[in-house]
Design a protein around this motif. Structure first.
Motif, short mmCIF file in Angstrom:
data_model
loop_
_atom_site.label_atom_id
_atom_site.label_comp_id
_atom_site.label_asym_id
_atom_site.label_seq_id
_atom_site.Cartn_x
_atom_site.Cartn_y
_atom_site.Cartn_z
N GLY A 401 0.81 -1.21 0.00
CA GLY A 401 0.00 0.00 0.00
C GLY A 401 0.84 1.26 0.00
O GLY A 401 0.55 2.22 -0.72
N ASP A 402 1.91 1.25 0.79
CA ASP A 402 2.84 2.38 0.84
C ASP A 402 3.52 2.58 -0.51
O ASP A 402 3.68 3.71 -0.99
N HIS A 403 3.90 1.48 -1.15
CA HIS A 403 4.59 1.49 -2.44
C HIS A 403 3.70 2.05 -3.54
O HIS A 403 4.17 2.75 -4.45
N ALA A 404 2.41 1.75 -3.45
CA ALA A 404 1.48 2.13 -4.52
C ALA A 404 0.84 3.50 -4.31
O ALA A 404 0.38 4.12 -5.27
N SER A 418 14.74 11.12 -7.73
CA SER A 418 15.00 10.77 -9.13
C SER A 418 14.83 11.97 -10.06
O SER A 418 15.24 11.93 -11.21
N GLY A 419 14.19 13.02 -9.55
CA GLY A 419 13.90 14.18 -10.40
C GLY A 419 12.77 13.90 -11.37
O GLY A 419 12.66 14.53 -12.42
N CYS A 420 11.91 12.94 -11.01
CA CYS A 420 10.81 12.54 -11.90
C CYS A 420 9.52 13.23 -11.48
O CYS A 420 9.28 13.46 -10.30
N ASP A 421 8.68 13.56 -12.44
CA ASP A 421 7.35 14.08 -12.15
C ASP A 421 6.61 13.07 -11.27
O ASP A 421 6.56 11.88 -11.58
N HIS A 422 6.04 13.56 -10.17
CA HIS A 422 5.46 12.66 -9.17
C HIS A 422 4.31 11.82 -9.72
O HIS A 422 4.26 10.60 -9.49
N ILE A 423 3.41 12.45 -10.43
CA ILE A 423 2.26 11.71 -10.94
C ILE A 423 2.70 10.68 -11.98
O ILE A 423 2.15 9.58 -12.05
N GLU A 424 3.71 11.02 -12.78
CA GLU A 424 4.22 10.04 -13.75
C GLU A 424 4.80 8.83 -13.02
O GLU A 424 4.61 7.68 -13.43
N VAL A 426 3.92 7.66 -10.09
CA VAL A 426 2.81 6.87 -9.55
C VAL A 426 2.15 6.04 -10.65
O VAL A 426 1.91 4.84 -10.50
N LYS A 427 1.87 6.66 -11.79
CA LYS A 427 1.19 5.98 -12.89
C LYS A 427 2.02 4.86 -13.49
O LYS A 427 1.48 3.81 -13.87
#
Length: 452
Positions: A401-404, A418-424, A426-427
């Motif tokens: 659950g924490d991971h997802a 990582s410098g990655c867009d957060h929503i990307e 997650v998706k």
């Protein structure tokens, strides 16, 4: 309203807003406001007062203050390492030694670093991210893939190699149940903790094979890191020494604060002072090598800190939201779904699902453990089911659950590191989480049919 079905509304709304608006801050603010308004029966003044107090309590907590300062100072370290050419120097050194000369070896860098540091999840992700961002860019690997690797090697490793704060915390939860060997039970959970084991295997497969699936395969990776790219090739030690310093100073301080037991050391204290010390060492190196003047050091440091202010705001909001939904009774209500009688074979799978839902909705696995352990242990002792088997289902479900969860602090930190867009992030990670969770669920049924 507390401890009723209505308590799951704020987390669900927060998750929907995160997906709709593609903004973690907006989602957490909406969830936080809604939680306090519902818990105070929509009395405006009472809600605002309680919410203000809650946020202030989070910001003034010693533990949270250490995390906030640590996260901001990491920004200063990142900025100095990049501006000094340390990252480029590190990549150049790897190329000269032919250690990293293709995309698969590049993917192994964060994988090995992330799975080697199991004392603190934030330390694991920031260290691996610091060393890997430019390497991934060079070999045209998406930042979403880096975020997946970071997120999938921190909590899973920490919950399997329990010589850390996680182990001490779980041992504390086992106290008071008249178990003959609490440490033995804790160690026995490792073999039954299917979700993190499979996640680690998938990460190594991804790195070694170069193959990814689902949305991650087509990730465009909008880069959220605001650190300017620097082509100057400096000395590799400008990256290596701070990175190793953070690791070994943290271990040393964990040993010291835990009176010789790494598991009982203060993680927040250790990581904070490790980062402070490594930052000062880096500053001293750059001054002695005449790379920057004091003025330029301060300029780059402040710029790095400023870049991470929005990310730290997300962390503070996630802590506040987690406290709010816990007080509102979200976790208690979800755990209450376990109260109906079920077949012994389905107890472990149901615990796994419940823990997963709770951690996903609240963004925390630790709170999930605290609520479900008092349910799982009595069930194990009354039915004769091996305690380690049921506890592993709770631990694995909490990590899933924490991971997802898009509102989990570990998911947020993985995006930052990582410098990655957060929503990307997650998706692209969610399909992996769901498939691995389904496999884990099946294993609890199969293994349960043999041992129950």
């Amino acid at each position: 309203m507390n401890d009723s079905i209505y308590t799951i509304i704020p987390p669900i709304v927060a998750i929907l807003v995160a997906i709709w608006r593609k903004s973690a801050i907006q989602a957490l603010v909406v969830g936080l406001v809604l939680t306090y308004f519902m818990s105070s029966n929509f009395a405006p003044l009472t809600s605002v007062s309680a919410m203000t107090t809650g946020v202030i309590d989070v910001a003034t907590s010693t533990y949270n203050q250490r995390i906030i300062i640590f996260s901001l100072l990491i920004g200063a370290v990142l900025a100095l390492v990049n501006a000094s050419g340390g990252v480029a120097g590190f990549i150049n050194a790897l190329n000269k030694k032919h250690w990293v000369d293709n995309d698969r070896k590049a993917a192994m860098v964060p994988t090995l670093i992330g799975s080697s540091i199991f004392t603190d999840t934030n330390l694991s992700m920031f260290t691996a991210g610091l060393a890997s961002q430019s390497i991934f860019d060079k070999y045209k690997l998406s930042r979403a893939r880096l975020a997946f690797i970071l997120d999938s090697t921190c909590s899973p490793i920490s919950i399997l190699l329990l010589i850390n704060g996680w182990g001490a915390y779980i041992l504390g939860l086992l106290d008071g149940y008249n178990l003959s060997d609490e440490v033995g039970v804790l160690i026995s959970t490792i073999g039954y903790n299917f979700y993190p084991i499979i996640v680690i295997c998938v990460v190594y497969y991804t790195a070694l094979s170069g193959r990814v699936f689902g949305p991650l395969k087509a990730a465009s990776s909008k880069v959220e890191s605001k650190f300017e790219q620097n082509d100057t090739i400096g000395k590799a030690r400008y990256l290596v020494i701070p990175m190793l310093g953070i690791i070994f100073i943290t271990l040393g301080l964990l040993y010291y604060t835990g009176d010789g037991d790494l598991r009982r050391g203060s993680g927040s204290f250790s990581v904070l002072w490790a980062v402070v010390t490594s930052y000062l060492v880096l500053v001293l190196m750059l001054l002695l090598d005449k790379v920057f003047s004091i003025k330029h050091l301060l300029t780059h440091s402040l710029k790095g800190i400023k870049n991470l202010v929005p990310a730290v705001a997300v962390l503070v909001l996630s802590f506040a939201f987690g406290d709010a939904v816990k007080a509102f009774g979200t976790g208690t209500y979800v755990s209450g779904l376990m109260s109906s009688e079920v077949s012994m074979l389905w107890i472990a799978p149901l615990l796994f699902i419940t823990a997963g839902i709770m951690a996903f909705a609240t963004g925390t696995s630790w709170g999930t453990f605290a609520i479900l352990f008092p349910i799982a242990l009595p069930i194990a002792l009354q039915t004769g089911i091996e305690p380690a088997f049921l506890l592993a289902a709770v631990l694995g479900g909490g990590v899933f659950g924490d991971h997802a969860s898009p509102i989990s602090d570990s998911t947020i930190v993985a995006s930052i590191a990582s410098g990655c867009d957060h929503i990307e992030h997650v998706k692209t990670q969610l399909p992996y989480c769901l498939v691995i969770a389904a496999i884990s669920l099946l294993l609890y049924v199969v293994v349960g049919s043999f041992i129950i």
